[in-house]
Design an enzyme around this catalytic site. Structure first.
Site, PDB file in Angstrom:
ATOM      1  N   LYS A 145       0.851  -1.192   0.000  1.00 52.41           N
ATOM      2  CA  LYS A 145       0.000   0.000   0.000  1.00 52.41           C
ATOM      3  C   LYS A 145       0.884   1.239   0.000  1.00 52.41           C
ATOM      4  O   LYS A 145       1.645   1.483   0.939  1.00 52.41           O
ATOM      5  CB  LYS A 145      -0.898   0.002   1.231  1.00 52.41           C
ATOM      6  CG  LYS A 145      -1.745   1.270   1.332  1.00 52.41           C
ATOM      7  CD  LYS A 145      -2.840   1.151   2.358  1.00 52.41           C
ATOM      8  CE  LYS A 145      -3.632   2.440   2.446  1.00 52.41           C
ATOM      9  NZ  LYS A 145      -4.761   2.323   3.364  1.00 52.41           N
ATOM     10  N   ARG A 171     -11.085   9.704   1.607  1.00 52.31           N
ATOM     11  CA  ARG A 171     -10.973  10.397   2.896  1.00 52.31           C
ATOM     12  C   ARG A 171     -12.099  11.414   3.054  1.00 52.31           C
ATOM     13  O   ARG A 171     -12.532  11.694   4.166  1.00 52.31           O
ATOM     14  CB  ARG A 171      -9.591  11.045   3.017  1.00 52.31           C
ATOM     15  CG  ARG A 171      -8.494   9.981   3.094  1.00 52.31           C
ATOM     16  CD  ARG A 171      -7.098  10.570   3.116  1.00 52.31           C
ATOM     17  NE  ARG A 171      -6.078   9.520   3.021  1.00 52.31           N
ATOM     18  CZ  ARG A 171      -4.791   9.743   2.787  1.00 52.31           C
ATOM     19  NH1 ARG A 171      -4.364  10.982   2.623  1.00 52.31           N
ATOM     20  NH2 ARG A 171      -3.943   8.736   2.712  1.00 52.31           N
ATOM     21  N   LYS A 205       0.910  10.323   5.544  1.00 54.03           N
ATOM     22  CA  LYS A 205       1.026   8.918   5.964  1.00 54.03           C
ATOM     23  C   LYS A 205       2.336   8.279   5.498  1.00 54.03           C
ATOM     24  O   LYS A 205       2.454   7.057   5.441  1.00 54.03           O
ATOM     25  CB  LYS A 205      -0.192   8.139   5.462  1.00 54.03           C
ATOM     26  CG  LYS A 205      -1.518   8.668   6.024  1.00 54.03           C
ATOM     27  CD  LYS A 205      -2.675   7.708   5.782  1.00 54.03           C
ATOM     28  CE  LYS A 205      -3.954   8.198   6.449  1.00 54.03           C
ATOM     29  NZ  LYS A 205      -5.052   7.212   6.359  1.00 54.03           N
ATOM     30  N   GLU A 245       8.077  -6.673   1.817  1.00 53.78           N
ATOM     31  CA  GLU A 245       7.019  -6.538   2.817  1.00 53.78           C
ATOM     32  C   GLU A 245       5.898  -7.555   2.608  1.00 53.78           C
ATOM     33  O   GLU A 245       5.376  -8.127   3.570  1.00 53.78           O
ATOM     34  CB  GLU A 245       6.464  -5.105   2.800  1.00 53.78           C
ATOM     35  CG  GLU A 245       5.400  -4.890   3.845  1.00 53.78           C
ATOM     36  CD  GLU A 245       5.346  -3.471   4.387  1.00 53.78           C
ATOM     37  OE1 GLU A 245       6.239  -2.673   4.089  1.00 53.78           O
ATOM     38  OE2 GLU A 245       4.391  -3.181   5.119  1.00 53.78           O
ATOM     39  N   LYS A 289      -2.138  -1.602  -3.893  1.00 52.62           N
ATOM     40  CA  LYS A 289      -3.000  -0.420  -3.860  1.00 52.62           C
ATOM     41  C   LYS A 289      -2.171   0.841  -3.995  1.00 52.62           C
ATOM     42  O   LYS A 289      -1.149   0.943  -3.306  1.00 52.62           O
ATOM     43  CB  LYS A 289      -3.704  -0.439  -2.503  1.00 52.62           C
ATOM     44  CG  LYS A 289      -4.692   0.636  -2.279  1.00 52.62           C
ATOM     45  CD  LYS A 289      -5.266   0.489  -0.900  1.00 52.62           C
ATOM     46  CE  LYS A 289      -6.123   1.692  -0.618  1.00 52.62           C
ATOM     47  NZ  LYS A 289      -6.488   1.770   0.760  1.00 52.62           N
ATOM     48  N   SER A 298     -10.278   5.283  -4.862  1.00 52.22           N
ATOM     49  CA  SER A 298     -11.260   6.347  -5.065  1.00 52.22           C
ATOM     50  C   SER A 298     -10.828   7.390  -6.092  1.00 52.22           C
ATOM     51  O   SER A 298     -11.627   7.820  -6.910  1.00 52.22           O
ATOM     52  CB  SER A 298     -11.566   7.012  -3.725  1.00 52.22           C
ATOM     53  OG  SER A 298     -10.375   7.488  -3.116  1.00 52.22           O
TER      54      SER A 298
HETATM   55  C1  PBG Z   1      -7.811   3.238   5.528  1.00 51.21           C
HETATM   56  C2  PBG Z   1      -7.983   3.089   4.065  1.00 51.21           C
HETATM   57  C3  PBG Z   1      -7.771   4.034   3.055  1.00 51.21           C
HETATM   58  C4  PBG Z   1      -8.187   3.451   1.865  1.00 51.21           C
HETATM   59  C5  PBG Z   1      -8.594   2.152   2.175  1.00 51.21           C
HETATM   60  N1  PBG Z   1      -8.453   1.940   3.530  1.00 51.21           N
HETATM   61  C6  PBG Z   1      -7.310   5.443   3.130  1.00 51.21           C
HETATM   62  C7  PBG Z   1      -5.948   5.761   3.565  1.00 51.21           C
HETATM   63  O1  PBG Z   1      -5.108   4.888   3.796  1.00 51.21           O
HETATM   64  O2  PBG Z   1      -5.704   6.957   3.742  1.00 51.21           O
HETATM   65  C8  PBG Z   1      -8.213   4.125   0.517  1.00 51.21           C
HETATM   66  C9  PBG Z   1      -9.263   3.627  -0.436  1.00 51.21           C
HETATM   67  C10 PBG Z   1      -9.566   4.501  -1.594  1.00 51.21           C
HETATM   68  O3  PBG Z   1      -8.970   5.586  -1.810  1.00 51.21           O
HETATM   69  O4  PBG Z   1     -10.466   4.123  -2.340  1.00 51.21           O
HETATM   70  N2  PBG Z   1      -6.559   3.034   6.029  1.00 51.21           N
END
Ligand code: PBG
Length: 328
Positions: free
Chosen positions: A197, A207, A219, A235, A250, A276
């Site tokens: 991720k 968000r 983050k 990882e 992701k 998203s």
């Molecule tokens: C929570 C999480 C996030 C997403 C999935 N789980 C946001 C983030 O890590 O800030 C993002 C999903 C998306 O953008 O569709 N940790």
């Protein structure tokens, strides 16, 4: 052998021939449908930066999952929007057995028992700081967070989740969650690790949907640096060694190389999350009439399969299932 003995166009000359020789296909059963859930009744709120995507209350979620199942979709990934008054630094509300997530899991399982219910495990929707971990003096602390994540995963599993999906990127969380599930005798509950991720700006609309943007900083001290590829391999292998069952990459389209590399190096089912911001970009381009929405959508989804994904989490899941059902 060479031209004209070998002609590349020979197998492209008709639709039936192309169908016969095609290597990859997309089916409704490939998809994981993300669902955004809110408290209340009869609520269906469109997310401004995600046109056509909604936050729904549990009564409507119940109807929605029945429809998804009819369309051939067999898996949902649950996210909840938590009110500010229930947020704190430790994500206490995440462990509430009567919490929105726990009730959502029960609702889906009651309505469609065969539906594979996956849950997002991370503190950010519950955190007053909007971070995926506990904050101490501006630092996101790892081990104390992992402790809560493990309890959160067990709580989801006790409510009936089939697969927990930690998206927090803390170190050691897979082992801790696996041990927690084993100790609770929830041995058949799977773990889908968001192993690769990246610290991405494609998460913006999500968000907004959950009101979970970080209140300070970013983050980057826990999510991966998008300048690296080796990180993903190392990882994700560690996550498998710690007991993960499925590995997720992701975001999606900008990270196909990662998916492809993991497909070569890991022996496990791979998932991809088309996030998203990717959905928002395609919607916006289509609204302007710049691209053909459905065809670009299908082309992107096929790219995930070709690159190595077996499962695809996507906000297009329902649209694509409708499209594929109409085609058939
Ligand atoms: C929570 C999480 C996030 C997403 C999935 N789980 C946001 C983030 O890590 O800030 C993002 C999903 C998306 O953008 O569709 N940790």
């Amino acid at each position: 052998m060479m031209y004209p003995l070998q002609r590349n166009r020979r197998l492209r000359s008709s639709s039936s021939l192309r169908n016969l020789v095609r290597e990859f296909e997309i089916y409704p059963k490939d998809f994981i449908v993300p669902l955004f859930i809110v408290e209340g009744e009869n609520i269906k709120e469109e997310i401004p930066s995600m046109p056509g995507y909604y936050r729904m209350s549990l009564d409507l979620i119940e109807k929605e999952v029945a429809l998804l199942w009819e369309l051939g979709l067999q898996s949902v990934l649950l996210f909840v929007k938590v009110s500010d008054t229930r947020k704190d630094n430790k994500g206490t509300e995440a462990l509430n057995p009567e919490g929105l997530m726990q009730r959502a899991i029960q609702t889906v399982k009651r309505k469609v028992p065969e539906m594979v219910v996956m849950t997002d495990v991370a503190l950010d929707p519950y955190s007053s700081y909007g971070h995926d971990g506990i904050v101490e003096e501006g630092i996101i602390v790892n081990d104390a967070t992992v402790e809560v994540l493990s309890q959160m995963a067990v709580s989801h599993a006790e409510a009936g989740a089939d697969i927990v999906a930690p998206s927090d990127m803390m170190d050691g969380r897979i082992l801790s969650i696996r041990k927690g599930l084993e100790a609770a005798q929830l041995v058949d509950v799977g773990i889908m690790s968001y192993g690769a991720k990246y610290a991405s700006s494609f998460y913006g609309p999500f968000r907004e949907a959950l009101d979970s943007a970080p209140g300070f900083g970013n983050k980057k001290t826990y999510q991966m640096d998008f300048g690296n590829r080796f990180d993903a391999v190392v990882e994700c292998q560690r996550d498998l060694d710690e007991g993960a069952d499925i590995i997720m990459v992701k975001p999606g389209i900008a990270y196909l190389d990662i998916l492809h590399e993991l497909k070569q190096k890991l022996h496990c089912p791979l998932a991809v999350y088309q996030v998203s911001g990717e959905y928002a970009m395609l919607k916006a381009a289509a609204e302007k009439g710049f691209v053909n929405y459905e065809l670009v959508m299908l082309e992107q989804l096929m790219a995930f399969k070709r690159a190595g994904a077996t499962l695809i989490a996507s906000y297009h899941a329902k649209e694509v299932a409708l499209f594929l059902n109409n085609e058939a």
